[in-house]
Scaffold this motif. Structure first.
Motif, PDB file in Angstrom:
ATOM      1  N   UNK A 150      47.914 -20.946  12.798  1.00 29.87           N
ATOM      2  CA  UNK A 150      49.166 -20.675  12.082  1.00 29.87           C
ATOM      3  C   UNK A 150      49.135 -19.252  11.551  1.00 29.87           C
ATOM      4  N   UNK A 151      50.258 -18.550  11.701  1.00 31.86           N
ATOM      5  CA  UNK A 151      50.430 -17.221  11.128  1.00 31.86           C
ATOM      6  C   UNK A 151      51.372 -17.347   9.939  1.00 31.86           C
ATOM      7  N   UNK A 152      50.884 -17.016   8.759  1.00 25.64           N
ATOM      8  CA  UNK A 152      51.671 -17.114   7.550  1.00 25.64           C
ATOM      9  C   UNK A 152      51.465 -15.842   6.737  1.00 25.64           C
ATOM     10  N   UNK A 153      51.825 -15.870   5.476  1.00 32.30           N
ATOM     11  CA  UNK A 153      51.613 -14.722   4.596  1.00 32.30           C
ATOM     12  C   UNK A 153      50.862 -15.175   3.353  1.00 32.30           C
ATOM     13  N   UNK A 154      49.914 -14.365   2.935  1.00 36.76           N
ATOM     14  CA  UNK A 154      49.149 -14.598   1.716  1.00 36.76           C
ATOM     15  C   UNK A 154      49.187 -13.311   0.904  1.00 36.76           C
ATOM     16  N   UNK A 155      49.610 -13.395  -0.341  1.00 38.69           N
ATOM     17  CA  UNK A 155      49.762 -12.218  -1.196  1.00 38.69           C
ATOM     18  C   UNK A 155      50.700 -11.194  -0.553  1.00 38.69           C
ATOM     19  N   UNK A 156      51.685 -11.687   0.182  1.00 42.39           N
ATOM     20  CA  UNK A 156      52.668 -10.816   0.804  1.00 42.39           C
ATOM     21  C   UNK A 156      52.234 -10.197   2.108  1.00 42.39           C
ATOM     22  N   UNK A 157      50.998 -10.452   2.573  1.00 41.35           N
ATOM     23  CA  UNK A 157      50.480  -9.859   3.802  1.00 41.35           C
ATOM     24  C   UNK A 157      50.229 -10.952   4.838  1.00 41.35           C
ATOM     25  N   UNK A 158      50.437 -10.650   6.138  1.00 43.03           N
ATOM     26  CA  UNK A 158      50.277 -11.681   7.172  1.00 43.03           C
ATOM     27  C   UNK A 158      48.815 -12.090   7.339  1.00 43.03           C
ATOM     28  N   UNK A 159      48.608 -13.368   7.624  1.00 42.79           N
ATOM     29  CA  UNK A 159      47.251 -13.880   7.765  1.00 42.79           C
ATOM     30  C   UNK A 159      47.258 -15.027   8.760  1.00 42.79           C
ATOM     31  N   UNK A 160      46.311 -14.983   9.704  1.00 46.74           N
ATOM     32  CA  UNK A 160      46.102 -16.093  10.618  1.00 46.74           C
ATOM     33  C   UNK A 160      45.226 -17.145   9.940  1.00 46.74           C
ATOM     34  N   UNK A 161      45.632 -18.424  10.044  1.00 48.21           N
ATOM     35  CA  UNK A 161      44.833 -19.541   9.555  1.00 48.21           C
ATOM     36  C   UNK A 161      44.484 -20.418  10.747  1.00 48.21           C
ATOM     37  N   UNK A 162      43.207 -20.588  10.968  1.00 43.08           N
ATOM     38  CA  UNK A 162      42.724 -21.249  12.180  1.00 43.08           C
ATOM     39  C   UNK A 162      42.137 -22.601  11.813  1.00 43.08           C
ATOM     40  N   UNK A 163      42.694 -23.634  12.420  1.00 40.55           N
ATOM     41  CA  UNK A 163      42.338 -25.017  12.110  1.00 40.55           C
ATOM     42  C   UNK A 163      41.367 -25.537  13.166  1.00 40.55           C
ATOM     43  N   UNK A 164      40.194 -25.980  12.706  1.00 39.26           N
ATOM     44  CA  UNK A 164      39.189 -26.540  13.621  1.00 39.26           C
ATOM     45  C   UNK A 164      39.236 -28.063  13.689  1.00 39.26           C
ATOM     46  N   UNK A 165      40.218 -28.674  13.026  1.00 44.17           N
ATOM     47  CA  UNK A 165      40.324 -30.120  13.039  1.00 44.17           C
ATOM     48  C   UNK A 165      39.689 -30.777  11.843  1.00 44.17           C
ATOM     49  N   UNK A 166      38.629 -30.200  11.325  1.00 44.46           N
ATOM     50  CA  UNK A 166      37.975 -30.682  10.121  1.00 44.46           C
ATOM     51  C   UNK A 166      37.290 -29.504   9.441  1.00 44.46           C
ATOM     52  N   UNK A 167      36.963 -29.681   8.180  1.00 43.48           N
ATOM     53  CA  UNK A 167      36.384 -28.577   7.427  1.00 43.48           C
ATOM     54  C   UNK A 167      37.444 -27.581   7.009  1.00 43.48           C
ATOM     55  N   UNK A 168      37.052 -26.553   6.243  1.00 46.02           N
ATOM     56  CA  UNK A 168      38.025 -25.558   5.758  1.00 46.02           C
ATOM     57  C   UNK A 168      38.678 -24.787   6.894  1.00 46.02           C
ATOM     58  N   UNK A 169      39.909 -24.344   6.659  1.00 41.71           N
ATOM     59  CA  UNK A 169      40.563 -23.435   7.597  1.00 41.71           C
ATOM     60  C   UNK A 169      39.857 -22.087   7.561  1.00 41.71           C
ATOM     61  N   UNK A 170      39.869 -21.400   8.699  1.00 39.69           N
ATOM     62  CA  UNK A 170      39.312 -20.055   8.783  1.00 39.69           C
ATOM     63  C   UNK A 170      40.456 -19.056   8.678  1.00 39.69           C
ATOM     64  N   UNK A 171      40.237 -17.981   7.939  1.00 40.31           N
ATOM     65  CA  UNK A 171      41.290 -16.987   7.699  1.00 40.31           C
ATOM     66  C   UNK A 171      40.932 -15.665   8.352  1.00 40.31           C
TER      67      UNK A 171
END
Length: 508
Positions: free
Chosen positions: A74-95
């Motif tokens: 997923x590509x979203x925004x964090x603190x106003x800046x774009x950030x990719x969030x990568x889902x591995x199915x379990x565990x924390x998302x990678x940024x």
């Protein structure tokens, strides 16, 4: 036998009537103020539009987390800046920083403040520390984001914002209004005072058995109440109840009138904890079969800048992009600030679609269990098993759009799946055991019955009426129980009377 019913009801009531009174009171609060959560609409409306030249390509982001084996990006925004969030199915998302392609390994307090400030509209914020969980973050929805940075806003709503320590995204907000009412609502209803202390390990067990014993107590009370009600010949006072006045009379009458919902609510509340593995799924279906392959950059030949341009040409201003696989083919979903979405197949010359073709989605769904017969059903209105709930509900953050695809598999677990044609996402997977929860909790406890859900004012009025009645039963029981304990101590000092003989005397 009658005497035993009386004794069991009395002593269970002395132990549990206060719990039932608190549950009734807190349940009425929860009808209008739910446990704090971050709704998808609240999240999306605070995101800036994704700039056309905002981001490095997807392959650069995936290279930064080499070996992650993602199931979604997923590509979203964090603190106003774009950030990719990568889902591995379990565990924390990678940024991954979408501007530089750099992996973000952790979020500092300063970065959490920046994220919270952007979410709150650049209002003043104050850092309140790193927490594993607190009164407003007990549920499992935030497990992948723990520990959480806690930030307090200085605006009128005095929000507590919780920021993921892995991605930097705001994942929960709790306004002062929500927090104040929830001390009387969810915090009491779920016995959260027992969480985090010496009883934390048995909190769930206490909740289950308190609910079951409360249901037994109320059922015994109804039995005793019916036995003591004179249907033919009134008592000498002229009343059909042995109690002519006072709290015992009110307890007797309200118990007969409102005992059934009290039994049902106490029992279904215990079942909401899904005790003893009764509702554990037996389904062998895997979401991986729906995806039909591994998510790699090769499945998405269109670069991010071109994706954003195509969606804008189609009339959508993307706030988020999501890369998905369905049946082995790549699709990108764009969502705007209102929650409207478009989906773009990666086939050459494809244009953004409002929904996936029905045949394509049905074929991908059947692949989840190719050996079982599949019954296909398209839903264009809500029904008993697929419906949406208003904001105070525990489930209001779960999207339930229409139309939706339901597939019923003729496998040993009687598995059903619901799919969203707007995104290709698996909304829900259930088997016969999981659907039983719909009956013993969502129907019995929350009264999620389609005719009532269609008339929310009537539903609220009925819930309030029966809750007030159940509260009256419980509070009168608290008074009677307290007086019985005080009276018992006084009698014990003067001339002890065996409990069984005393109970028999009171029954006459």
């Amino acid at each position: 036998m009658k005497r035993q019913l009386y004794l069991w009801h009395r002593w269970l009531g002395i132990g549990l009537c206060l719990f039932l009174a608190l549950w009734c009171l807190s349940g009425m609060v929860m009808l209008y103020v739910g446990y704090p959560k971050l709704l998808p609409s609240e999240h999306l409306e605070r995101l800036p539009p994704l700039a056309a030249d905002c981001c490095v390509p997807l392959d650069t982001a995936l290279a930064a987390v080499d070996g992650a084996n993602p199931v979604g990006v997923r590509l979203t925004s964090v603190a106003g800046a774009p950030r990719y969030l990568i889902d591995r199915g379990e565990g924390p998302l990678l940024a991954v920083d979408a501007q530089s392609g750099r992996r973000i390994a952790g979020i500092s307090a300063f970065e959490a403040l920046e994220s919270a400030r952007a979410f709150a509209g650049n209002t003043a914020v104050g850092y309140r520390g790193l927490v594993q969980e607190d009164a407003w973050t007990f549920n499992h929805a935030l497990d992948r984001d723990r520990p959480l940075h806690r930030v307090q806003t200085e605006d009128d709503q005095r929000r507590l914002l919780y920021v993921s320590s892995h991605t930097g995204a705001v994942v929960r907000d709790a306004t002062a209004h929500e927090r104040t009412w929830n001390w009387l609502g969810a915090w009491l209803h779920w016995l959260y005072p027992l969480r985090g202390g010496p009883l934390d390990g048995i909190w769930g067990t206490l909740l289950i058995y308190s609910g079951l014993l409360g249901a037994a107590m109320a059922a015994l009370g109804m039995a005793v109440g019916l036995l003591r009600w004179r249907f033919r010949r009134p008592y000498r006072s002229g009343s059909r109840s042995p109690y002519a006045a006072g709290y015992q009379r009110w307890h007797h009458l309200t118990g007969l009138l409102f005992g059934v919902p009290l039994v049902i609510w106490a029992f279904s509340g215990a079942m909401s904890m899904e005790p003893w593995g009764l509702f554990k799924s037996r389904s062998a279906l895997s979401p991986a079969a729906l995806r039909g392959g591994e998510l790699t950059a090769e499945a998405f030949p269109v670069e991010t800048t071109a994706l954003l341009r195509r969606f804008r040409q189609g009339g959508l201003e993307p706030r988020e992009l999501e890369w998905r696989l369905l049946g082995g083919a790549g699709y990108v979903v764009a969502t705007d600030a209102t929650g409207a979405s478009r989906i773009l197949p990666m086939a050459r010359g494809a244009q953004p679609l409002e929904r996936l073709p029905a045949a394509l989605l049905e074929r991908a769904a059947r692949a989840m269990n190719p050996t079982a017969e599949a019954r296909i059903e398209w839903l264009d209105r809500y029904d008993f098993y697929y419906y949406s709930r208003a904001e105070p509900s525990l489930y209001s953050h779960l999207p339930r759009r229409l139309p939706a695809l339901r597939v019923r598999f003729d496998d040993p677990a009687a598995t059903w799946v619901h799919l969203d044609p707007h995104t290709g996402a698996l909304i829900e997977q259930s088997d016969s055991r999981r659907r039983a929860v719909r009956w013993v909790f969502k129907l019995l406890h929350s009264w999620d019955w389609p005719p009532l859900l269609a008339k929310p004012l009537l539903r609220d009025a009925l819930l309030m009426l029966f809750s007030l009645g159940a509260l009256a039963v419980s509070l009168t029981g608290v008074v009677i129980g307290w007086r019985r304990l005080v009276r018992g101590k006084r009698r014990a000092r003067r001339n002890p009377l065996p409990a069984a003989a005393e109970a028999e005397a009171e029954m006459k």
